[in-house]
Design a protein around this motif. Sequence first.
Motif, PDB file in Angstrom:
ATOM      1  N   LEU A   1     -12.516  14.299  -4.421  1.00  5.70           N
ATOM      2  CA  LEU A   1     -11.368  13.624  -3.819  1.00  5.70           C
ATOM      3  C   LEU A   1     -11.759  12.228  -3.328  1.00  5.70           C
ATOM      4  N   PHE A   2     -12.910  12.123  -2.657  1.00  9.55           N
ATOM      5  CA  PHE A   2     -13.377  10.825  -2.171  1.00  9.55           C
ATOM      6  C   PHE A   2     -13.636   9.866  -3.328  1.00  9.55           C
ATOM      7  N   SER A   3     -14.252  10.358  -4.389  1.00 12.17           N
ATOM      8  CA  SER A   3     -14.579   9.476  -5.513  1.00 12.17           C
ATOM      9  C   SER A   3     -13.313   8.975  -6.209  1.00 12.17           C
ATOM     10  N   ARG A   4     -12.287   9.841  -6.336  1.00 16.44           N
ATOM     11  CA  ARG A   4     -11.038   9.417  -6.977  1.00 16.44           C
ATOM     12  C   ARG A   4     -10.374   8.287  -6.172  1.00 16.44           C
ATOM     13  N   VAL A   5     -10.277   8.489  -4.858  1.00 14.75           N
ATOM     14  CA  VAL A   5      -9.573   7.502  -4.032  1.00 14.75           C
ATOM     15  C   VAL A   5     -10.371   6.202  -3.941  1.00 14.75           C
ATOM     16  N   GLU A   6     -11.698   6.309  -3.859  1.00 15.07           N
ATOM     17  CA  GLU A   6     -12.526   5.099  -3.811  1.00 15.07           C
ATOM     18  C   GLU A   6     -12.390   4.290  -5.101  1.00 15.07           C
ATOM     19  N   TYR A   7     -12.169   4.965  -6.225  1.00 15.01           N
ATOM     20  CA  TYR A   7     -11.963   4.248  -7.481  1.00 15.01           C
ATOM     21  C   TYR A   7     -10.765   3.303  -7.383  1.00 15.01           C
ATOM     22  N   LEU A   8      -9.709   3.760  -6.693  1.00 18.05           N
ATOM     23  CA  LEU A   8      -8.523   2.925  -6.532  1.00 18.05           C
ATOM     24  C   LEU A   8      -8.675   1.925  -5.390  1.00 18.05           C
ATOM     25  N   GLY A   9      -9.860   1.868  -4.763  1.00 19.65           N
ATOM     26  CA  GLY A   9     -10.061   0.960  -3.637  1.00 19.65           C
ATOM     27  C   GLY A   9      -9.416   1.464  -2.367  1.00 19.65           C
ATOM     28  N   GLY A  10      -9.115   2.770  -2.301  1.00 20.09           N
ATOM     29  CA  GLY A  10      -8.437   3.330  -1.142  1.00 20.09           C
ATOM     30  C   GLY A  10      -9.400   3.900  -0.120  1.00 20.09           C
ATOM     31  N   ARG A  11      -8.812   4.571   0.870  1.00 21.71           N
ATOM     32  CA  ARG A  11      -9.576   5.119   1.971  1.00 21.71           C
ATOM     33  C   ARG A  11      -9.009   6.478   2.337  1.00 21.71           C
ATOM     34  N   ILE A  12      -9.910   7.436   2.701  1.00 21.38           N
ATOM     35  CA  ILE A  12      -9.510   8.775   3.122  1.00 21.38           C
ATOM     36  C   ILE A  12      -9.987   8.990   4.548  1.00 21.38           C
ATOM     37  N   ASP A  13      -9.108   9.538   5.365  1.00 22.37           N
ATOM     38  CA  ASP A  13      -9.483   9.907   6.726  1.00 22.37           C
ATOM     39  C   ASP A  13      -9.104  11.366   6.930  1.00 22.37           C
ATOM     40  N   ILE A  14     -10.084  12.207   7.313  1.00 23.05           N
ATOM     41  CA  ILE A  14      -9.852  13.637   7.535  1.00 23.05           C
ATOM     42  C   ILE A  14     -10.085  13.914   9.012  1.00 23.05           C
TER      43      ILE A  14
ATOM     44  N   ASP B   1       0.836  -1.203   0.000  1.00 19.79           N
ATOM     45  CA  ASP B   1       0.000   0.000   0.000  1.00 19.79           C
ATOM     46  C   ASP B   1       0.867   1.248   0.000  1.00 19.79           C
ATOM     47  N   LEU B   2       0.212   2.363  -0.292  1.00 22.98           N
ATOM     48  CA  LEU B   2       0.830   3.690  -0.281  1.00 22.98           C
ATOM     49  C   LEU B   2       0.030   4.556   0.677  1.00 22.98           C
ATOM     50  N   THR B   3       0.717   5.214   1.617  1.00 23.84           N
ATOM     51  CA  THR B   3       0.066   6.093   2.581  1.00 23.84           C
ATOM     52  C   THR B   3       0.532   7.524   2.338  1.00 23.84           C
ATOM     53  N   VAL B   4      -0.427   8.450   2.225  1.00 24.07           N
ATOM     54  CA  VAL B   4      -0.142   9.876   2.053  1.00 24.07           C
ATOM     55  C   VAL B   4      -0.695  10.596   3.276  1.00 24.07           C
ATOM     56  N   LEU B   5       0.162  11.362   3.956  1.00 22.75           N
ATOM     57  CA  LEU B   5      -0.240  12.100   5.150  1.00 22.75           C
ATOM     58  C   LEU B   5       0.048  13.580   4.923  1.00 22.75           C
ATOM     59  N   ILE B   6      -0.995  14.428   5.015  1.00 27.47           N
ATOM     60  CA  ILE B   6      -0.855  15.873   4.818  1.00 27.47           C
ATOM     61  C   ILE B   6      -1.386  16.550   6.075  1.00 27.47           C
TER      62      ILE B   6
ATOM     63  N   GLY C   1     -10.649  25.533  14.724  1.00 26.11           N
ATOM     64  CA  GLY C   1      -9.718  25.992  15.743  1.00 26.11           C
ATOM     65  C   GLY C   1      -8.489  25.136  15.901  1.00 26.11           C
ATOM     66  N   ARG C   2      -8.361  24.074  15.110  1.00 30.99           N
ATOM     67  CA  ARG C   2      -7.203  23.190  15.218  1.00 30.99           C
ATOM     68  C   ARG C   2      -6.748  22.794  13.822  1.00 30.99           C
ATOM     69  N   GLY C   3      -5.504  22.433  13.678  1.00 21.93           N
ATOM     70  CA  GLY C   3      -4.998  22.049  12.370  1.00 21.93           C
ATOM     71  C   GLY C   3      -5.702  20.823  11.809  1.00 21.93           C
ATOM     72  N   THR C   4      -5.416  20.532  10.546  1.00 20.47           N
ATOM     73  CA  THR C   4      -6.091  19.449   9.833  1.00 20.47           C
ATOM     74  C   THR C   4      -5.069  18.386   9.422  1.00 20.47           C
ATOM     75  N   ILE C   5      -5.477  17.106   9.526  1.00 21.17           N
ATOM     76  CA  ILE C   5      -4.646  15.987   9.062  1.00 21.17           C
ATOM     77  C   ILE C   5      -5.485  15.166   8.091  1.00 21.17           C
ATOM     78  N   VAL C   6      -4.982  15.004   6.872  1.00 20.71           N
ATOM     79  CA  VAL C   6      -5.661  14.201   5.856  1.00 20.71           C
ATOM     80  C   VAL C   6      -4.774  12.991   5.558  1.00 20.71           C
ATOM     81  N   THR C   7      -5.341  11.793   5.664  1.00 17.90           N
ATOM     82  CA  THR C   7      -4.603  10.549   5.421  1.00 17.90           C
ATOM     83  C   THR C   7      -5.246   9.799   4.269  1.00 17.90           C
ATOM     84  N   LEU C   8      -4.445   9.465   3.248  1.00 15.79           N
ATOM     85  CA  LEU C   8      -4.900   8.669   2.113  1.00 15.79           C
ATOM     86  C   LEU C   8      -4.178   7.326   2.165  1.00 15.79           C
TER      87      LEU C   8
END
Length: 665
Positions: free
Chosen positions: A622-635, A592-597, A640-647
């Motif tokens: 964004l959700f539709s693109r990642v779901e096409y590859l069978g992946g998962r997105i977690d936001i 797998d490939l994990t992307v953390l922003i 008031g707090r920073g954001t973490i996006v994980t693909l």
Amino acid sequence: MWLLMPCAGYAQTPSVPADAPPALTTQARRLLVKLRSHPADTAAVRLQLALAAELLDNDNRRADSVLAVARALAKRLGAGGAEGAAWELTAAVAIGTGRYDDALAAEARALPLLHRAGKSALEFDARTGQGIARLRLGDLPGATAAFLASLRIAEATHDAEQTGKALNNLGNVEFRLTRLPQAAAYYRQFLRIATDSAQRAGVLVNLANIAIRQGNPDSALVCAQQAVALARPTGDEGILGMSLGVLAAVYATREEYGPAAATFAETVALAEADGNPQPLVVAMMNLASCRSQLNPRDATVPTLLRRAQTLAHKNGLLDEERNAFLVLSETAEARGDYRAALADHQRLRALTDSLFTIDAARQTSELQVRYETEKKEQQNRIKTLQIAEKDLIIRRRNALLLALLIGLAAAGVVAWLLRNRARLRARLDAERAQRRQQQERAAAVIEAEERERRRIGADLHDSVGQLLAAAKLNLSGLQHELQLREPAQEVLLTNALDTLDESLREVRALSHQLVPNALLRRGLVAAVREFVEKLGGAGQLRIELETMGLDQRLPLVVENVVYRSIQEIVANVVKHARASQVMVQLLGQPTDLTVLIEDNGIGFDVAEALARPDAGIGLRNLFSRVEYLGGRIDIDARPGRGTIVTLEIPLEPAAAETVPPPLVA
């Protein structure tokens, strides 16, 4: 002459009591507060490791819990070095609580991870922990092999402190094996590089004891005197007492009873100040022995021995008390005081008989308990066999009835299974066809989008860009031919040319964003790095990029989707987050490939953004693109707090067969 010799060797790693009170330090509380509000990323793993190290000496149970979480998070993030560090600390906790087999298992997990990550310092600690665990288990050859491996690591990294530790450990093992020349050789190598005075003093004590055993009192004297000279300035009373004890023993071995008595007197004073009864009893008896050699009628000798006997009796030191009575009897007999000698001898016999009685009673009690236990176990076994026999008869009867019921039910079940199998197969075929259609539609959308991007980029570059370039050439030629006399007219013409230049640059930038050449030619990592460098250099926003495990190209469709997703997420950060720092991590693994922003901006409400009909289009795409590859997105975001996006994108070979052919640039 009788003499109680001091113990040789000095402790390398003290054991942590298993029931130590869980008193948290100030630093541990601070780390706990940070962890409660910190996202689950590599920085969180580092905080957990720091917290476990802080808890190591006083709260082993909580340290174990923290390390279990750290190991799981590090493994999920693919941080092999951090996972190895967590296993190494787990082994340290196990050694501190006496669970040496668990420690060896943890070190076995840690070593390959630390070696692959290039963590040589932690790899040294793991080999050292492995050696200590084997030493405590009595596996001296295994301990020697582990310490030799730690020595090779230290010498390869030219770390003098670690080299010294490894040499000292090897010397201690050889001392335990009574291979004195080898032990002495390791200790001398340690002395050549060691700088800590207390450690040098301890090793010199070991060398002095080795010299005494080898019958070399002159060498022993030199080592002992050096040990005392090093120990005095340190303020470490334990090392000083041990150094003085071995020096006094060397004097006594050389029959220099005056210096021996003076040195033993100093060890008595140190032991009295420390308040530990066992060393004090031994020191007083040794002092009495030396004074007796100097003057058999010295009146202080019986007094010292009587004090030692009383102190031993008060603290339950039965062997020391027995030795005291024996020496008191011999001393009284040497002085001609046969009545006192007889009284002490009788006390000695009474104590010996008492010890024998205690030991016999203990053994009798143990045998009685063992007999009662075995008797009860035998009775329990008989009852168990009787119950088992009755159960067997009942089970046989029930088995016959059950077999009849099963035979009747089996026919019905087989018929139902055959009918249900056909229905399930039809449903499965329909679901596969539907999933295939969805994938084909998604692939067509993505391919059409990429094709349209290439078309628009080419039109911008070849059509609009050429027109703007032609307009610029015409205006430049007109500027040379016209003889403008008004300064305002010259300024207007110059501004027009500058505007055309800016327009040309914007068109080129847009065309490159729509079709990034770096993605097509050099792959995902190069394209993302080029995108981050351009965006980070344009303003106050600081963007950091970390990549791991992406040495080879991925399927082009995966690279396209991941690149567009990173573009979309970072663009949203620039537009809306008001952030000053962004971290982009790409972690590649075989499966797998994990992307953390992660950004430090103002955050947002994810549910609200997705629910609003007039917003969240980029997120839904964004959700539709990642779901096409069978992946998962977690936001992970809130206001008031920073954001973490994980693909998380799977790279399974089976999944790769379902994707469309790579797009051709």
